[in-house]
Design an enzyme around this catalytic site. Structure first.
Site, PDB file in Angstrom:
ATOM      1  N   TRP A   1     -18.121  73.460   6.260  1.00  0.00           N
ATOM      2  CA  TRP A   1     -18.820  73.673   7.533  1.00  0.00           C
ATOM      3  C   TRP A   1     -17.963  74.456   8.531  1.00  0.00           C
ATOM      4  CZ3 TRP A   1     -17.933  69.027   5.158  1.00  0.00           C
ATOM      5  CH2 TRP A   1     -16.858  68.292   5.610  1.00  0.00           C
ATOM      6  N   ARG A   2     -16.774  74.855   8.097  1.00  0.00           N
ATOM      7  CA  ARG A   2     -15.911  75.530   9.053  1.00  0.00           C
ATOM      8  C   ARG A   2     -16.069  77.059   9.032  1.00  0.00           C
ATOM      9  NH1 ARG A   2     -10.294  72.162   9.170  1.00  0.00           N
ATOM     10  NH2 ARG A   2     -11.076  70.529  10.542  1.00  0.00           N
TER      11      ARG A   2
ATOM     12  N   GLU B   1     -20.793  66.795  11.491  1.00  0.00           N
ATOM     13  CA  GLU B   1     -20.219  65.703  12.289  1.00  0.00           C
ATOM     14  C   GLU B   1     -21.011  64.405  12.114  1.00  0.00           C
ATOM     15  OE1 GLU B   1     -17.429  65.609  13.562  1.00  0.00           O
ATOM     16  OE2 GLU B   1     -16.875  67.728  13.583  1.00  0.00           O
TER      17      GLU B   1
ATOM     18  N   GLN C   1     -18.618  57.594   9.510  1.00  0.00           N
ATOM     19  CA  GLN C   1     -18.638  56.509   8.508  1.00  0.00           C
ATOM     20  C   GLN C   1     -18.668  56.983   7.060  1.00  0.00           C
ATOM     21  OE1 GLN C   1     -21.836  55.494  10.766  1.00  0.00           O
ATOM     22  NE2 GLN C   1     -21.143  53.470  11.373  1.00  0.00           N
TER      23      GLN C   1
ATOM     24  N   GLY D   1     -25.408  56.819   2.836  1.00  0.00           N
ATOM     25  CA  GLY D   1     -25.508  55.530   3.516  1.00  0.00           C
ATOM     26  C   GLY D   1     -25.815  55.677   5.002  1.00  0.00           C
TER      27      GLY D   1
ATOM     28  N   TYR E   1     -18.617  61.613  21.190  1.00  0.00           N
ATOM     29  CA  TYR E   1     -17.783  62.300  20.205  1.00  0.00           C
ATOM     30  C   TYR E   1     -18.507  63.510  19.599  1.00  0.00           C
ATOM     31  CZ  TYR E   1     -16.199  63.666  15.705  1.00  0.00           C
ATOM     32  OH  TYR E   1     -15.839  64.459  14.647  1.00  0.00           O
TER      33      TYR E   1
ATOM     34  N   CYS F   1      -0.406  62.641  10.358  1.00  0.00           N
ATOM     35  CA  CYS F   1      -0.283  61.392  11.134  1.00  0.00           C
ATOM     36  C   CYS F   1      -1.203  60.342  10.519  1.00  0.00           C
ATOM     37  CB  CYS F   1      -0.643  61.654  12.594  1.00  0.00           C
ATOM     38  SG  CYS F   1      -0.184  60.300  13.677  1.00  0.00           S
TER      39      CYS F   1
ATOM     40  N   CYS G   1       6.203  62.203   9.902  1.00  0.00           N
ATOM     41  CA  CYS G   1       6.739  62.712  11.168  1.00  0.00           C
ATOM     42  C   CYS G   1       7.675  63.916  11.006  1.00  0.00           C
ATOM     43  CB  CYS G   1       7.420  61.593  11.944  1.00  0.00           C
ATOM     44  SG  CYS G   1       6.286  60.234  12.299  1.00  0.00           S
TER      45      CYS G   1
ATOM     46  N   CYS H   1       5.721  66.993  11.220  1.00  0.00           N
ATOM     47  CA  CYS H   1       4.710  67.060  12.278  1.00  0.00           C
ATOM     48  C   CYS H   1       5.107  68.065  13.364  1.00  0.00           C
ATOM     49  CB  CYS H   1       4.537  65.676  12.903  1.00  0.00           C
ATOM     50  SG  CYS H   1       3.322  65.671  14.230  1.00  0.00           S
TER      51      CYS H   1
HETATM   52  S1  SF4 Z   1       5.389  62.596  15.161  1.00  0.00           S
HETATM   53 FE1  SF4 Z   1       3.394  63.376  14.550  1.00  0.00          FE
HETATM   54  S2  SF4 Z   1       2.988  62.299  12.625  1.00  0.00           S
HETATM   55 FE2  SF4 Z   1       4.618  61.188  13.630  1.00  0.00          FE
HETATM   56  S3  SF4 Z   1       3.548  59.606  14.783  1.00  0.00           S
HETATM   57 FE3  SF4 Z   1       3.862  61.322  16.156  1.00  0.00          FE
HETATM   58  S4  SF4 Z   1       1.972  62.501  16.035  1.00  0.00           S
HETATM   59 FE4  SF4 Z   1       2.014  61.129  14.258  1.00  0.00          FE
END
Ligand code: SF4
Length: 352
Positions: free
Chosen positions: A41-42, A54, A59, A98, A137, A209, A216, A219
Protein backbone atom coordinates in the site's frame (compact mmCIF):
# COMPACT_ATOMS: atom_id res chain seq x y z
CA UNK A 1 -10.59 4.24 18.03
CA UNK A 2 -12.57 7.04 19.67
CA UNK A 3 -11.63 10.55 20.55
CA UNK A 4 -9.06 10.79 23.29
CA UNK A 5 -9.78 12.35 26.66
CA UNK A 6 -7.80 15.45 27.60
CA UNK A 7 -4.39 14.21 28.63
CA UNK A 8 -1.94 15.00 31.38
CA UNK A 9 1.11 16.94 30.21
CA UNK A 10 4.28 14.93 29.91
CA UNK A 11 7.04 16.83 31.61
CA UNK A 12 10.41 16.25 29.95
CA UNK A 13 12.50 14.32 32.48
CA UNK A 14 15.83 14.88 30.83
CA UNK A 15 17.53 16.97 28.21
CA UNK A 16 16.98 14.19 25.70
CA UNK A 17 13.25 14.17 26.36
CA UNK A 18 13.11 17.82 25.37
CA UNK A 19 15.10 17.20 22.19
CA UNK A 20 13.83 19.51 19.50
CA UNK A 21 11.62 17.87 16.85
CA UNK A 22 14.17 18.23 14.02
CA UNK A 23 16.77 16.30 16.04
CA UNK A 24 14.36 13.38 15.84
CA UNK A 25 12.82 13.88 12.38
CA UNK A 26 16.11 14.33 10.52
CA UNK A 27 17.87 11.08 11.50
CA UNK A 28 14.62 9.17 11.47
CA UNK A 29 13.73 10.20 7.91
CA UNK A 30 17.26 9.41 6.73
CA UNK A 31 16.98 5.94 8.30
CA UNK A 32 13.54 5.44 6.75
CA UNK A 33 14.83 6.30 3.28
CA UNK A 34 17.22 3.37 3.39
CA UNK A 35 15.45 0.87 5.66
CA UNK A 36 11.69 1.21 5.13
CA UNK A 37 9.55 -1.87 4.72
CA UNK A 38 8.35 -2.67 1.25
CA UNK A 39 4.57 -2.82 1.68
CA UNK A 40 2.02 -3.05 -1.13
CA UNK A 41 0.00 0.00 0.00
CA UNK A 42 3.01 2.28 0.03
CA UNK A 43 3.31 2.64 -3.73
CA UNK A 44 1.06 5.70 -3.89
CA UNK A 45 -0.41 8.24 -1.49
CA UNK A 46 -3.94 7.39 -2.67
CA UNK A 47 -6.14 8.03 0.42
CA UNK A 48 -8.32 5.01 -0.43
CA UNK A 49 -5.35 2.63 -0.36
CA UNK A 50 -3.95 4.23 2.81
CA UNK A 51 -7.33 4.02 4.50
CA UNK A 52 -8.05 0.38 3.58
CA UNK A 53 -4.57 -0.72 4.66
CA UNK A 54 -4.82 1.13 7.98
CA UNK A 55 -8.20 -0.41 8.77
CA UNK A 56 -6.85 -3.87 7.92
CA UNK A 57 -3.77 -3.29 10.08
CA UNK A 58 -5.88 -2.64 13.16
CA UNK A 59 -5.64 -5.90 15.13
CA UNK A 60 -4.07 -7.85 12.24
CA UNK A 61 -0.37 -8.55 11.61
CA UNK A 62 1.35 -6.85 8.67
CA UNK A 63 2.31 -10.12 6.98
CA UNK A 64 -1.25 -11.32 6.98
CA UNK A 65 -2.55 -7.96 5.71
CA UNK A 66 -0.18 -7.96 2.69
CA UNK A 67 -1.97 -10.74 0.81
CA UNK A 68 -5.46 -9.65 1.84
CA UNK A 69 -4.80 -6.08 0.78
CA UNK A 70 -3.72 -7.07 -2.73
CA UNK A 71 -6.76 -9.32 -3.19
CA UNK A 72 -9.13 -6.71 -1.75
CA UNK A 73 -7.77 -4.05 -4.10
CA UNK A 74 -8.18 -6.34 -7.09
CA UNK A 75 -11.86 -6.75 -6.27
CA UNK A 76 -12.53 -3.18 -5.03
CA UNK A 77 -9.93 -0.95 -6.75
CA UNK A 78 -11.69 2.34 -5.90
CA UNK A 79 -13.93 3.72 -3.21
CA UNK A 80 -16.75 3.68 -5.80
CA UNK A 81 -16.34 -0.08 -6.31
CA UNK A 82 -16.44 -0.67 -2.57
CA UNK A 83 -19.49 1.56 -2.08
CA UNK A 84 -21.37 -0.24 -4.85
CA UNK A 85 -20.66 -3.75 -3.48
CA UNK A 86 -23.19 -5.83 -1.52
CA UNK A 87 -22.32 -6.21 2.16
CA UNK A 88 -22.09 -10.00 2.04
CA UNK A 89 -19.45 -9.74 -0.68
CA UNK A 90 -17.37 -7.27 1.36
CA UNK A 91 -17.59 -9.61 4.36
CA UNK A 92 -16.67 -12.56 2.17
CA UNK A 93 -13.53 -10.74 0.97
CA UNK A 94 -12.71 -9.87 4.57
CA UNK A 95 -12.91 -13.46 5.70
CA UNK A 96 -9.72 -14.47 7.50
CA UNK A 97 -8.89 -10.96 8.74
CA UNK A 98 -11.35 -11.21 11.64
CA UNK A 99 -13.02 -8.34 13.50
CA UNK A 100 -15.73 -8.00 10.85
CA UNK A 101 -17.07 -4.83 12.36
CA UNK A 102 -14.14 -3.13 10.62
CA UNK A 103 -15.34 -4.40 7.23
CA UNK A 104 -18.90 -3.26 7.86
CA UNK A 105 -17.74 0.20 8.86
CA UNK A 106 -15.35 0.38 5.93
CA UNK A 107 -18.27 -0.35 3.63
CA UNK A 108 -20.51 2.20 5.37
CA UNK A 109 -17.79 4.88 5.16
CA UNK A 110 -17.23 4.17 1.44
CA UNK A 111 -20.94 4.72 0.82
CA UNK A 112 -20.83 8.02 2.71
CA UNK A 113 -17.73 9.20 0.83
CA UNK A 114 -19.47 8.51 -2.48
CA UNK A 115 -22.90 9.83 -1.47
CA UNK A 116 -21.85 12.89 0.53
CA UNK A 117 -18.36 13.80 -0.72
CA UNK A 118 -18.65 12.94 -4.39
CA UNK A 119 -16.14 10.12 -3.94
CA UNK A 120 -13.45 12.45 -2.51
CA UNK A 121 -11.93 11.81 0.91
CA UNK A 122 -12.14 14.64 3.48
CA UNK A 123 -8.64 16.16 3.80
CA UNK A 124 -8.72 16.99 7.51
CA UNK A 125 -8.50 14.86 10.65
CA UNK A 126 -11.89 16.17 11.81
CA UNK A 127 -13.54 15.48 8.45
CA UNK A 128 -12.14 11.96 8.35
CA UNK A 129 -13.17 11.25 11.93
CA UNK A 130 -16.76 12.07 11.04
CA UNK A 131 -16.83 8.87 8.93
CA UNK A 132 -17.79 5.46 10.40
CA UNK A 133 -14.92 3.44 11.85
CA UNK A 134 -12.30 6.20 11.54
CA UNK A 135 -10.73 7.19 14.84
CA UNK A 136 -7.93 9.58 15.61
CA UNK A 137 -5.20 7.16 14.58
CA UNK A 138 -6.65 6.25 11.16
CA UNK A 139 -7.60 9.86 10.46
CA UNK A 140 -4.04 10.96 11.31
CA UNK A 141 -2.55 8.27 9.09
CA UNK A 142 -4.73 9.14 6.07
CA UNK A 143 -4.38 12.92 6.54
CA UNK A 144 -0.60 12.81 6.95
CA UNK A 145 0.25 10.15 4.35
CA UNK A 146 -2.24 11.13 1.64
CA UNK A 147 -2.58 14.89 2.23
CA UNK A 148 0.64 15.94 4.01
CA UNK A 149 -1.25 17.21 7.06
CA UNK A 150 1.10 17.34 10.10
CA UNK A 151 -1.19 15.11 12.15
CA UNK A 152 0.26 12.76 14.79
CA UNK A 153 -0.49 9.06 15.01
CA UNK A 154 -0.26 6.66 17.91
CA UNK A 155 -0.63 2.91 17.38
CA UNK A 156 1.05 -0.18 18.84
CA UNK A 157 4.52 0.46 17.38
CA UNK A 158 4.72 4.24 17.59
CA UNK A 159 3.27 4.18 21.12
CA UNK A 160 6.24 2.11 22.29
CA UNK A 161 8.81 4.23 20.44
CA UNK A 162 7.47 7.52 21.83
CA UNK A 163 7.20 6.12 25.36
CA UNK A 164 10.83 5.00 25.29
CA UNK A 165 12.07 8.17 23.64
CA UNK A 166 10.76 10.35 26.46
CA UNK A 167 11.10 7.79 29.28
CA UNK A 168 7.35 7.57 29.93
CA UNK A 169 6.98 4.59 32.28
CA UNK A 170 3.24 4.65 33.00
CA UNK A 171 0.91 1.93 31.62
CA UNK A 172 -0.24 2.70 28.08
CA UNK A 173 -3.42 2.03 26.16
CA UNK A 174 -6.89 3.56 26.28
CA UNK A 175 -7.64 7.26 26.31
CA UNK A 176 -6.02 7.88 29.69
CA UNK A 177 -2.90 5.76 29.13
CA UNK A 178 -2.22 7.05 25.61
CA UNK A 179 -3.07 10.71 26.26
CA UNK A 180 0.50 11.71 27.19
CA UNK A 181 1.86 9.80 24.20
CA UNK A 182 -0.44 11.66 21.80
CA UNK A 183 1.04 14.85 23.20
CA UNK A 184 4.56 13.66 22.47
CA UNK A 185 3.55 12.59 18.96
CA UNK A 186 1.91 15.94 18.32
CA UNK A 187 5.01 17.79 19.43
CA UNK A 188 7.35 15.72 17.29
CA UNK A 189 5.50 15.35 13.99
CA UNK A 190 7.20 17.70 11.50
CA UNK A 191 5.48 20.07 9.07
CA UNK A 192 7.56 18.70 6.23
CA UNK A 193 6.98 15.05 5.30
CA UNK A 194 4.62 14.25 8.20
CA UNK A 195 3.37 11.12 6.43
CA UNK A 196 6.86 9.78 5.93
CA UNK A 197 7.71 10.63 9.54
CA UNK A 198 4.68 8.72 10.84
CA UNK A 199 5.47 5.69 8.73
CA UNK A 200 9.10 5.87 9.84
CA UNK A 201 8.10 5.77 13.52
CA UNK A 202 5.90 2.72 12.87
CA UNK A 203 8.69 0.98 10.95
CA UNK A 204 11.20 1.79 13.66
CA UNK A 205 8.89 0.22 16.24
CA UNK A 206 8.36 -2.87 14.07
CA UNK A 207 12.00 -3.41 13.09
CA UNK A 208 14.29 -1.80 15.66
CA UNK A 209 12.44 -0.63 18.77
CA UNK A 210 10.81 -4.02 19.23
CA UNK A 211 8.87 -4.97 22.40
CA UNK A 212 11.61 -7.30 23.66
CA UNK A 213 15.29 -6.52 23.23
CA UNK A 214 15.18 -3.40 21.07
CA UNK A 215 18.19 -3.00 18.78
CA UNK A 216 19.36 0.28 20.29
CA UNK A 217 22.89 0.20 18.80
CA UNK A 218 21.26 0.25 15.34
CA UNK A 219 18.69 2.92 16.19
CA UNK A 220 18.93 6.36 14.55
CA UNK A 221 17.44 7.92 17.69
CA UNK A 222 19.75 6.30 20.24
CA UNK A 223 21.49 9.61 21.06
CA UNK A 224 18.22 11.29 22.10
CA UNK A 225 16.43 8.33 23.71
CA UNK A 226 15.81 8.46 27.46
CA UNK A 227 15.00 4.77 27.93
CA UNK A 228 18.19 3.75 26.17
CA UNK A 229 20.37 6.16 28.11
CA UNK A 230 18.89 5.19 31.46
CA UNK A 231 18.88 1.43 30.67
CA UNK A 232 15.10 1.26 31.06
CA UNK A 233 14.08 -0.31 27.76
CA UNK A 234 13.00 -3.50 29.56
CA UNK A 235 10.54 -1.64 31.78
CA UNK A 236 9.18 0.83 29.21
CA UNK A 237 6.44 0.56 28.16
CA UNK A 238 5.06 -0.63 31.50
CA UNK A 239 3.46 -4.04 31.26
CA UNK A 240 -0.30 -4.16 31.74
CA UNK A 241 -1.66 -7.24 33.55
CA UNK A 242 -3.14 -9.82 31.16
CA UNK A 243 -6.75 -10.83 31.47
CA UNK A 244 -7.10 -14.44 32.65
CA UNK A 245 -7.97 -16.94 29.92
CA UNK A 246 -11.50 -18.28 30.09
CA UNK A 247 -12.07 -21.88 28.95
CA UNK A 248 -15.36 -22.45 27.14
CA UNK A 249 -16.88 -25.71 25.87
CA UNK A 250 -19.58 -25.73 23.22
CA UNK A 251 -21.08 -28.03 20.61
CA UNK A 252 -21.67 -27.23 16.96
CA UNK A 253 -24.62 -29.15 15.62
CA UNK A 254 -24.55 -30.11 11.96
CA UNK A 255 -28.19 -30.65 11.06
CA UNK A 256 -28.81 -32.42 7.76
CA UNK A 257 -31.99 -32.43 5.72
CA UNK A 258 -31.72 -34.29 2.47
CA UNK A 259 -28.41 -33.18 1.03
CA UNK A 260 -28.48 -29.79 2.77
CA UNK A 261 -27.10 -28.35 6.00
CA UNK A 262 -28.57 -25.79 8.35
CA UNK A 263 -26.56 -22.58 8.85
CA UNK A 264 -27.41 -19.58 11.01
CA UNK A 265 -26.45 -15.95 10.77
CA UNK A 266 -24.63 -14.58 13.82
CA UNK A 267 -26.74 -11.92 15.49
CA UNK A 268 -26.05 -8.33 16.57
CA UNK A 269 -23.47 -8.13 19.34
CA UNK A 270 -22.23 -11.68 18.80
CA UNK A 271 -18.73 -12.53 17.69
CA UNK A 272 -18.64 -12.61 13.87
CA UNK A 273 -21.85 -10.62 13.71
CA UNK A 274 -23.55 -10.97 10.33
CA UNK A 275 -21.53 -14.02 9.24
CA UNK A 276 -22.86 -17.53 8.78
CA UNK A 277 -22.06 -20.42 11.09
CA UNK A 278 -23.43 -23.74 12.26
CA UNK A 279 -25.88 -23.78 15.21
CA UNK A 280 -24.27 -23.94 18.64
CA UNK A 281 -25.38 -25.23 21.98
CA UNK A 282 -23.74 -25.31 25.38
CA UNK A 283 -25.42 -28.70 26.07
CA UNK A 284 -24.50 -32.18 24.81
CA UNK A 285 -26.87 -33.07 22.01
CA UNK A 286 -27.07 -36.61 20.65
CA UNK A 287 -25.56 -37.41 17.30
CA UNK A 288 -22.52 -38.70 15.52
CA UNK A 289 -19.33 -37.01 16.73
CA UNK A 290 -17.28 -35.67 13.80
CA UNK A 291 -14.39 -34.12 15.70
CA UNK A 292 -13.25 -31.09 17.68
CA UNK A 293 -12.33 -27.56 16.57
CA UNK A 294 -10.45 -25.33 19.01
CA UNK A 295 -10.14 -21.57 18.60
CA UNK A 296 -9.42 -18.45 20.60
CA UNK A 297 -11.40 -15.21 20.70
CA UNK A 298 -9.99 -12.34 22.78
CA UNK A 299 -9.24 -14.08 26.12
CA UNK A 300 -11.62 -17.01 25.52
CA UNK A 301 -10.23 -20.41 24.64
CA UNK A 302 -13.01 -22.39 23.04
CA UNK A 303 -13.23 -26.15 22.52
CA UNK A 304 -16.02 -26.92 20.10
CA UNK A 305 -17.21 -30.52 19.63
CA UNK A 306 -18.86 -31.05 16.25
CA UNK A 307 -21.86 -33.39 16.21
CA UNK A 308 -23.98 -34.40 13.24
CA UNK A 309 -27.72 -35.00 13.35
CA UNK A 310 -30.42 -35.63 10.79
CA UNK A 311 -33.31 -33.16 11.00
CA UNK A 312 -36.50 -34.70 12.27
CA UNK A 313 -39.02 -35.40 9.52
CA UNK A 314 -41.26 -32.38 9.02
CA UNK A 315 -38.82 -30.05 10.76
CA UNK A 316 -40.04 -26.47 10.88
CA UNK A 317 -38.81 -24.27 8.05
CA UNK A 318 -35.59 -22.42 8.84
CA UNK A 319 -35.99 -19.15 10.77
CA UNK A 320 -35.26 -15.84 9.06
CA UNK A 321 -31.68 -15.91 10.28
CA UNK A 322 -31.14 -19.54 9.19
CA UNK A 323 -31.05 -21.31 5.88
CA UNK A 324 -30.47 -24.71 4.34
CA UNK A 325 -27.45 -24.79 2.05
CA UNK A 326 -25.88 -27.36 -0.24
CA UNK A 327 -22.34 -28.38 0.79
CA UNK A 328 -20.97 -26.78 -2.40
CA UNK A 329 -22.44 -23.39 -1.35
CA UNK A 330 -20.30 -23.31 1.80
CA UNK A 331 -17.28 -22.27 -0.27
CA UNK A 332 -18.90 -18.98 -1.32
CA UNK A 333 -20.82 -18.24 1.87
CA UNK A 334 -19.39 -15.59 4.24
CA UNK A 335 -18.66 -17.93 7.15
CA UNK A 336 -17.13 -17.09 10.52
CA UNK A 337 -13.59 -18.44 10.88
CA UNK A 338 -14.63 -21.31 13.23
CA UNK A 339 -17.57 -21.92 10.86
CA UNK A 340 -15.10 -22.26 7.97
CA UNK A 341 -13.04 -24.79 9.94
CA UNK A 342 -16.13 -26.75 10.95
CA UNK A 343 -17.26 -26.79 7.30
CA UNK A 344 -13.90 -28.31 6.33
CA UNK A 345 -14.25 -30.94 9.01
CA UNK A 346 -17.78 -31.81 7.85
CA UNK A 347 -16.76 -32.00 4.20
CA UNK A 348 -13.77 -34.21 4.98
CA UNK A 349 -15.79 -36.51 7.24
CA UNK A 350 -17.43 -38.15 4.20
CA UNK A 351 -20.85 -37.96 5.81
CA UNK A 352 -22.42 -36.00 2.92
S1 SF4 B 1 17.30 3.83 21.28
FE1 SF4 B 1 15.83 3.47 19.65
S2 SF4 B 1 15.47 1.26 19.75
FE2 SF4 B 1 16.42 1.83 21.66
S3 SF4 B 1 14.69 2.20 23.02
FE3 SF4 B 1 15.28 4.16 22.15
S4 SF4 B 1 13.94 4.42 20.38
FE4 SF4 B 1 13.87 2.25 20.96
Amino acid sequence: MGRQAPAKKVRPRTRAAAADPPSIARPLLAWYARAKRDLPWRGSPDPYRVWVSEIMLQQTQVDRVREFFVRFMERFPTVHDLAAAREHEVLRRWEGLGYYRRARQLHAAAKRIVAEHDGQFPRTVEGLMALPGIGRYTAGAVASIAFDVPAPIVEANSRRVFARLVGHDRPLGGAAGDGPIWEVAERLVPRRHPGRFNQAVMDLGAMVCTPDRPLCPRCPLASVCVAQRESRTATIPAKTPRQATKLVRETAVIIRRGGRLLVERRGAGEWWEGLWDFPRTAGRPRGRRLGVVSYTVTHHKITCTVVEQAATVGAAPAAKSSRWVRPAELATLALSSPGRRIAKLVLSSGSL
